[in-house]
Design an enzyme around this catalytic site. Structure first.
Site, PDB file in Angstrom:
ATOM      1  N   LYS A 116       1.041  72.367  40.728  1.00 46.59           N
ATOM      2  CA  LYS A 116       2.361  71.742  40.792  1.00 46.59           C
ATOM      3  C   LYS A 116       2.562  71.043  42.131  1.00 46.59           C
ATOM      4  O   LYS A 116       3.191  69.994  42.212  1.00 46.59           O
ATOM      5  CB  LYS A 116       3.441  72.793  40.574  1.00 46.59           C
ATOM      6  CG  LYS A 116       3.466  73.409  39.183  1.00 46.59           C
ATOM      7  CD  LYS A 116       4.612  74.384  39.061  1.00 46.59           C
ATOM      8  CE  LYS A 116       4.699  74.999  37.668  1.00 46.59           C
ATOM      9  NZ  LYS A 116       3.607  75.927  37.397  1.00 46.59           N
ATOM     10  N   GLU A 200      11.085  74.364  46.263  1.00 46.67           N
ATOM     11  CA  GLU A 200      11.817  73.130  46.061  1.00 46.67           C
ATOM     12  C   GLU A 200      13.305  73.422  45.913  1.00 46.67           C
ATOM     13  O   GLU A 200      13.704  74.514  45.498  1.00 46.67           O
ATOM     14  CB  GLU A 200      11.307  72.359  44.844  1.00 46.67           C
ATOM     15  CG  GLU A 200      11.450  73.062  43.526  1.00 46.67           C
ATOM     16  CD  GLU A 200      10.847  72.258  42.378  1.00 46.67           C
ATOM     17  OE1 GLU A 200      11.369  72.387  41.262  1.00 46.67           O
ATOM     18  OE2 GLU A 200       9.869  71.524  42.587  1.00 46.67           O
ATOM     19  N   ARG A 292      -2.294  69.762  29.040  1.00 48.19           N
ATOM     20  CA  ARG A 292      -2.684  70.411  27.791  1.00 48.19           C
ATOM     21  C   ARG A 292      -1.667  70.063  26.720  1.00 48.19           C
ATOM     22  O   ARG A 292      -0.659  69.417  26.991  1.00 48.19           O
ATOM     23  CB  ARG A 292      -2.709  71.925  27.981  1.00 48.19           C
ATOM     24  CG  ARG A 292      -1.386  72.485  28.530  1.00 48.19           C
ATOM     25  CD  ARG A 292      -1.380  73.985  28.638  1.00 48.19           C
ATOM     26  NE  ARG A 292      -0.257  74.492  29.407  1.00 48.19           N
ATOM     27  CZ  ARG A 292       0.965  74.688  28.936  1.00 48.19           C
ATOM     28  NH1 ARG A 292       1.243  74.385  27.682  1.00 48.19           N
ATOM     29  NH2 ARG A 292       1.921  75.175  29.707  1.00 48.19           N
TER      30      ARG A 292
END
Length: 673
Positions: A116, A200, A292
């Site tokens: 990420k 974040e 995916r």
């Protein structure tokens, strides 16, 4: 295309891939662990290979064993499904090095996107909006704490690898950061094998909207429109739909362009999902890229008419994307919604369940209803894997019609064995926040009481659902007695009836039912569909009651009603078309004992592994203080002190695997108790 494909996964996604391969004439090879020897994906495949023990680390996470199985079975390609090794760059590289085709993006692409943190930096460099945060390699806790202070609270701690809501924590104050970081890293390490995290800024009341992208080896990248996944509990998606009720055509165009730009920047090949956090004003920020197929891909298939697994296979075999996908925005027809039926107990904090599915009734597939499942009645939900029973997916001309299709589909569901979340899902699809399309990602956690817990009327009343349950019990007992009498020597004997008949006066029976642990005793007079029901001072006159085709129809004080009925020797469930009401059968006459002794122990709520022990003998703990943490079904469960007191014994250590109801901690006796 390929002659033989190995599916390096289990459950419903393995079954899904097998069915598409069968339609295309491709031979399939399944892999299985000790726990999955009799699983449905093993039974469906043309070939099946054992790869190890029941825990994922002993089987489905063993790339070497999977490659050995592929070579032995003569497979040319490996489909990773989702979860397990599907986003593992090292495994993708190993597949290619073995001369096989990995049905997904390359290992190099995964390394840039599977983290990420790395994906976020990449998006920022290409002009895609990102949320302020920290994505650095330095994972020193002190540095992370300083970065948290710089970013400001509330903030999100997220596992840099993986997904599915695992390894994520919201922190609202600096003093909470250390414990949340430790828990997040531990959960990430257990679920994904890596404990790196990123930080974040937490966007309050955001929506979660993702775009399905597809790329081929010929330089084409397209998006297949959005899916909204804002209905979440603890970051785990609960309801997914397309199109989003929030997204305007203008916003769809901007977000779609950003998703395609991300794919082009990576020379992306195969299926992927670009996920965005979307603010209430339509501002959107890149969240992550999943390299995916997603669990919620069926909703995209139903509105586009595409088979995304087939598209994966064709792209992996070197084919270009179909011209129809390259000519502009992909047409979307109608509305599709997906829900996940889990073996879990919403009333006990969504505690995952396990055990044999003694009864599993699902709505029959049709043009409007699709069922994706990896289990059938008689199969077991095992403690080692995700407890999903099935995905229910519906499609109709618009959102209102699709919601009603889902309500009708849920009404046909019946699960006996482990507890399920079906009642929770039924409340969900009728709640105003879902019906109006206003739900945000934190709504369920803020308003969970509206979706779980008891909702019955007080025992002093005789509500319609209780009356229906009693009538269904009476009719079922009468029918069973008549059926049994037919095999006896005198089928017409009054003693063979189950109507409470007595010489000289009307029959009376006591029907005792338990609802949410509360005992309800109803006195029933009459037989053959005509009854007077008494509960305290409440009375109901029932007439015309009949059980037909799994439904109960009757008149209650002259007003007709129909219920769907699921019943067996242990319980009766009546569904009024809006929600289900579950009751357990109880003996008509019982001796009830009570105890006021406080709990003197902590027991394991289900089988699992102990990952943290925070107390030792002699420690004094407060009520509700965290004492142990166990990991089960890919989730961490915190076990807390049932009362204030002194720890007498700790009977489990970190790493121990414990069975359900095992005594883990004992407390010293309370003086005078």
């Amino acid at each position: 295309m390929f002659d033989t494909v190995l599916i390096a996964n289990r459950g419903e996604i393995a079954c899904r891939v097998i069915r598409t391969c069968r339609r295309l004439g491709i031979r399939t090879v399944a892999v299985y662990s000790d726990a999955d020897a009799d699983a449905q994906h093993v039974r469906l495949a043309d070939d099946a290979r054992h790869i190890g023990g029941p825990r994922p680390a002993e089987s489905y996470l063993r790339g070497d064993a999977i490659l050995d199985a592929a070579r032995a079975a003569g497979a040319q390609a490996i489909h990773p499904g989702y979860g397990f090794l599907s986003e593992n760059a090292d495994f993708a590289d190993a597949v290619e090095a073995a001369g096989l085709c990995f049905i997904g993006p390359s290992g190099a692409s995964m390394r840039r996107m599977g983290s990420k943190a790395g994906a976020k930096d990449l998006m920022a460099s290409h002009g895609v909006p990102v949320v302020p945060g920290y994505t650095g390699d330095d994972q020193d806790p002190a540095l992370l704490a300083r970065e948290a202070g710089r970013i400001g609270f509330p903030l999100m701690i997220k596992a840099a690898y993986g997904g599915g809501g695992k390894g994520m924590r919201i922190v609202r104050a600096a003093e909470e950061f250390g414990a949340a970081l430790e828990s997040c890293q531990r959960e990430a390490r257990n679920a994904f094998g890596r404990d790196r995290v990123l930080l974040e800024r937490y966007v309050e009341r955001p929506r979660h909207i993702e775009f399905q992208i597809f790329g081929d080896a010929h330089g084409h990248v397209v998006h297949l429109n959005e899916r909204e996944c804002s209905a979440q509990r603890r970051y785990q998606k609960v309801l997914e739909e397309t199109p989003s009720p929030f997204v305007t055509p203008e916003l769809r165009a901007r977000m779609g362009e950003a998703a395609i730009a991300a794919g082009r920047a990576l020379d992306y090949v195969n299926a992927g999902t670009v996920e965005f956090i979307v603010g209430q004003q339509g501002d959107f920020y890149f969240m992550e890229i999943n390299t995916r197929l997603q669990v919620e891909h069926p909703v995209t298939e139903l509105v586009t008419g595409l088979d995304l697994v087939e598209l994966q296979l064709r792209v992996a075999a070197g084919e270009a994307l179909p011209p129809a996908l390259l000519d502009g925005p992909v047409a979307s027809r109608g509305h599709a919604i997906e829900l996940r039926l889990y073996a879990e107990d919403p009333d006990q904090g969504f505690l995952p369940g396990s055990g044999v599915l003694e009864t599993l009734r699902l709505p029959p597939p049709s043009t409007h209803v699709r069922i994706d499942s990896g289990v059938v009645e008689g199969d077991a939900v095992t403690i080692f894997y995700d407890p999903m029973i099935a995905k229910l997916i519906v499609h109709d001309i618009d959102r209102a019609a699709a919601l009603q299709r889902m309500r009708d589909a849920l009404a046909e569901v019946d699960v006996v064995g482990p507890k399920s979340n079906v009642a929770f899902l039924e409340r969900l699809v009728r709640h105003a926040a879902v019906v109006d399309g206003t739900i945000d990602t934190g709504y369920l956690d803020r308003h969970l009481d509206a979706f779980v817990g008891a909702s019955g009327d007080a025992a002093s009343a005789l509500p319609l659902d209780l009356a229906a349950a009693v009538v269904a019990t009476l009719l079922d007992g009468e029918r069973a007695a008549i059926d049994a009498a037919r095999t006896g020597t005198d089928p017409h004997s009054p003693w063979a009836r189950a109507d409470g008949w007595r010489l000289g006066h009307a029959g009376k029976r006591i029907v005792a039912l338990l609802r949410d642990g509360e005992r309800l005793e109803v006195a029933a007079h009459g037989a053959d569909g005509r009854y007077r029901l008494d509960l305290g001072d409440a009375h109901v006159e029932v007439d015309g009651a009949r059980l037909v085709d799994g439904g109960l129809s009757a008149r209650y004080d002259g007003v007709g009603a129909r219920h769907r009925v699921f019943a067996d020797a242990r319980r009766v469930v009546v569904h009024d078309g809006t929600r289900r009401h579950a009751f357990e059968h109880a003996p008509a006459f019982v001796f009830a004992a009570t105890s006021t002794t406080q709990s003197d122990r902590i027991v394991a709520p289900m089988p699992g592994r102990i990952v943290v022990v925070k107390a030792t003998p002699g420690d004094v703990v407060a009520e509700n203080q965290e004492v142990l943490v166990m990991e089960a079904m890919k989730m961490e469960l915190t076990l807390r002190a049932p009362r204030a007191g002194t720890i007498a014994a700790v009977q489990a250590a970190v790493g121990d695997f414990v069975e359900a109801d095992a005594v883990l901690v004992r407390f010293e006796a309370v003086e005078g108790a």
